[in-house]
Design a protein around this motif. Sequence first.
Motif, PDB file in Angstrom:
ATOM      1  N   ASP A 258      -1.839  11.925  -0.007  1.00  0.00           N
ATOM      2  CA  ASP A 258      -2.986  11.724  -0.881  1.00  0.00           C
ATOM      3  C   ASP A 258      -3.203  10.211  -1.006  1.00  0.00           C
ATOM      4  O   ASP A 258      -2.467   9.521  -1.718  1.00  0.00           O
ATOM      5  CB  ASP A 258      -2.683  12.353  -2.250  1.00  0.00           C
ATOM      6  CG  ASP A 258      -3.874  12.272  -3.183  1.00  0.00           C
ATOM      7  OD1 ASP A 258      -4.803  11.478  -2.889  1.00  0.00           O
ATOM      8  OD2 ASP A 258      -3.879  12.989  -4.196  1.00  0.00           O
ATOM      9  N   ARG A 259      -4.228   9.716  -0.296  1.00  0.00           N
ATOM     10  CA  ARG A 259      -4.427   8.262  -0.219  1.00  0.00           C
ATOM     11  C   ARG A 259      -4.960   7.674  -1.527  1.00  0.00           C
ATOM     12  O   ARG A 259      -4.998   6.469  -1.695  1.00  0.00           O
ATOM     13  CB  ARG A 259      -5.372   7.903   0.939  1.00  0.00           C
ATOM     14  CG  ARG A 259      -4.857   8.339   2.295  1.00  0.00           C
ATOM     15  CD  ARG A 259      -3.607   7.604   2.713  1.00  0.00           C
ATOM     16  NE  ARG A 259      -3.855   6.236   3.162  1.00  0.00           N
ATOM     17  CZ  ARG A 259      -2.917   5.385   3.566  1.00  0.00           C
ATOM     18  NH1 ARG A 259      -1.653   5.738   3.558  1.00  0.00           N
ATOM     19  NH2 ARG A 259      -3.235   4.167   3.961  1.00  0.00           N
ATOM     20  N   ASN A 260      -5.360   8.544  -2.464  1.00  0.00           N
ATOM     21  CA  ASN A 260      -5.725   8.014  -3.780  1.00  0.00           C
ATOM     22  C   ASN A 260      -4.482   7.687  -4.589  1.00  0.00           C
ATOM     23  O   ASN A 260      -4.509   6.855  -5.487  1.00  0.00           O
ATOM     24  CB  ASN A 260      -6.568   9.021  -4.565  1.00  0.00           C
ATOM     25  CG  ASN A 260      -7.945   9.118  -3.978  1.00  0.00           C
ATOM     26  OD1 ASN A 260      -8.504   8.108  -3.571  1.00  0.00           O
ATOM     27  ND2 ASN A 260      -8.472  10.321  -3.890  1.00  0.00           N
ATOM     28  N   GLU A 261      -3.399   8.400  -4.271  1.00  0.00           N
ATOM     29  CA  GLU A 261      -2.155   8.202  -5.016  1.00  0.00           C
ATOM     30  C   GLU A 261      -1.203   7.255  -4.299  1.00  0.00           C
ATOM     31  O   GLU A 261      -0.496   6.486  -4.922  1.00  0.00           O
ATOM     32  CB  GLU A 261      -1.435   9.560  -5.169  1.00  0.00           C
ATOM     33  CG  GLU A 261      -2.040  10.479  -6.173  1.00  0.00           C
ATOM     34  CD  GLU A 261      -1.847   9.977  -7.597  1.00  0.00           C
ATOM     35  OE1 GLU A 261      -0.746   9.548  -7.952  1.00  0.00           O
ATOM     36  OE2 GLU A 261      -2.831  10.010  -8.349  1.00  0.00           O
ATOM     37  N   TRP A 262      -1.177   7.392  -2.964  1.00  0.00           N
ATOM     38  CA  TRP A 262      -0.165   6.672  -2.192  1.00  0.00           C
ATOM     39  C   TRP A 262      -0.850   5.764  -1.178  1.00  0.00           C
ATOM     40  O   TRP A 262      -1.069   6.161  -0.034  1.00  0.00           O
ATOM     41  CB  TRP A 262       0.769   7.654  -1.484  1.00  0.00           C
ATOM     42  CG  TRP A 262       1.647   8.422  -2.423  1.00  0.00           C
ATOM     43  CD1 TRP A 262       1.409   9.653  -2.941  1.00  0.00           C
ATOM     44  CD2 TRP A 262       2.908   7.987  -2.956  1.00  0.00           C
ATOM     45  NE1 TRP A 262       2.446  10.026  -3.772  1.00  0.00           N
ATOM     46  CE2 TRP A 262       3.378   9.022  -3.798  1.00  0.00           C
ATOM     47  CE3 TRP A 262       3.695   6.846  -2.820  1.00  0.00           C
ATOM     48  CZ2 TRP A 262       4.591   8.929  -4.488  1.00  0.00           C
ATOM     49  CZ3 TRP A 262       4.904   6.768  -3.498  1.00  0.00           C
ATOM     50  CH2 TRP A 262       5.344   7.802  -4.320  1.00  0.00           C
ATOM     51  N   ASN A 263      -1.242   4.583  -1.612  1.00  0.00           N
ATOM     52  CA  ASN A 263      -1.917   3.640  -0.734  1.00  0.00           C
ATOM     53  C   ASN A 263      -1.556   2.228  -1.198  1.00  0.00           C
ATOM     54  O   ASN A 263      -2.021   1.795  -2.253  1.00  0.00           O
ATOM     55  CB  ASN A 263      -3.433   3.875  -0.827  1.00  0.00           C
ATOM     56  CG  ASN A 263      -4.195   2.969   0.095  1.00  0.00           C
ATOM     57  OD1 ASN A 263      -3.631   2.027   0.669  1.00  0.00           O
ATOM     58  ND2 ASN A 263      -5.474   3.241   0.257  1.00  0.00           N
ATOM     59  N   PRO A 264      -0.722   1.510  -0.432  1.00  0.00           N
ATOM     60  CA  PRO A 264      -0.224   0.220  -0.936  1.00  0.00           C
ATOM     61  C   PRO A 264      -1.321  -0.820  -1.139  1.00  0.00           C
ATOM     62  O   PRO A 264      -1.110  -1.801  -1.850  1.00  0.00           O
ATOM     63  CB  PRO A 264       0.769  -0.232   0.144  1.00  0.00           C
ATOM     64  CG  PRO A 264       0.403   0.516   1.367  1.00  0.00           C
ATOM     65  CD  PRO A 264      -0.204   1.817   0.915  1.00  0.00           C
TER      66      PRO A 264
END
Length: 498
Positions: A258-264
């Motif tokens: 989930d790139r809304n949650e896990w995106n540095p």
Amino acid sequence: MNIAHLAAEVRPFARTGGLGEVIGALPIIQASLGHHVSVWAPLYQQVRREAEHLGIPLEWTIEPFSIELGYQTHNIGLLQSKLPGSNVSIYFVGADPFFDRPAIYSPDSYGRDDGLFRFAVFVRAALKAIPMLAPAPDIIHAHDWHTALAPMALAWDQPANPYYKDAVSVFTIHNLAFQGIYEQNQYLYLGLPIDKLAASSWREHINLLKGAAIAADALTTVSPSYAREITSHPWGFDLESVFRSRSDRLVGIINGVDRNEWNPSKDPRIPCHYGLENPSEKSHCRRALLTMAGMDPDDSGLVIGLVGRLTEQKGYDLVFPVLQELISQGFRFVLLGTGEPEFERQVRAYSHSARTKFWGYVGFEDTLAHWIEAGCDAFLMPSRFEPCGLSQLYSLAYGSLPIVNRVGGLRDTVEPFTGANVLTATGFELKSPTPSGLLETLNLVKVCFQNKLLWNQLVHNGMKKDFSWQRSAKEYLSLYQQQLYEKQARRPSSQIGW
Ligand code: ADP
């Protein structure tokens, strides 16, 4: 398509691991692709707490109703909300004697595991409420043993429940180690016909997961390798012959990130942002993590992160026997997890005795998980078996090279460095799934870490990988389509309306 997901966990309301992450993300992407999607979960104490904490309103929906199960009447209330940032309705099935408990998987007030009954109440209530709220679903997608009754009910209640006669049931196995095994005399609590008892029995017990594996129209698990592994010993956990007999209906679909949650590059939980364009900024996250852990932030030695359930499945029985030796060799560890009491004890003991080399926190802490993924150099995940695994996907995205056992989803998502694949490798694999194999591998990783050119290339390869939910969601949708088509083709021609 009309799709209803049934699950025991859903982020951000109630979760203990990967299952909750999947249910918090997949339905949103399916809805964004133009489908009508709803999610059904039990109304735990934790759901009310988290909703209040996050400021998410929970509203009463239809009038309270009752269901008959196990010669008793159960009163059900239904609360409704939306998955955050989406239009996906989530319905929480309230039945306080079963779900108003301190934890998701709490026993009853006498300490007894009444899981079969409480999740049977959940599924039966959901199947009764769905027709009151939405057009007839095309797909009932049930996840793990807690909701295994749904595919069984769809297949075996017929013709008593014609409402679902055209619906396709899909059952996803997120972890076969948990099957829902109960005394056979509890079968009547499921509300299923007695002649189906044998189909859901296993070693003179009821095995809910087995029942679903037989009854569901389609079976999925969360990686192609795991789908293969469960058809043979030992990873079929004694159900391998069932899976072999259904192998034409069994597929593996990898979970997404989930790139809304896990995106540095935009994660609000981490101290500094970075990405493929500026990977060196990760060093600020590393510094912050080491400072928080009371370790020397100027020491350039390898820092290994671990996040997850402290269980044998996750390979902690490989880690602890060699931990002291690794610490004496200068390795540093930052660990977050909860699980088996003996492993929790060891985490506390090492945190005390090896303070500057080992930092461990026993608990479930979202923000800390993000800090560790962002701040460590390598991420250790030596699972004995791994249906998919999410943490290694996060570590790829966060530029922390995963060190994994070559099993299940880890095999499908991490390309181990062999010496000859510098431009494509994304991590490391254990020489063997033993403590000495782990020791040997970590020493190899340490050597690679000293070669900055090589290490940075591997980090780049990993961060470039795209494990998006879009791809997984499309694979599920095409599976649904195919199953709907086949179901229609199987119907007697007199029932086909065209
Ligand atoms: P599992 O088998 O537990 O589902 P996965 O790797 O698929 O393993 O998913 C685990 C998820 O749970 C990851 O998102 C991980 O960050 C999270 N997680 C596990 N333990 C903890 C913890 N103690 N604190 C915070 N997050 C955790």
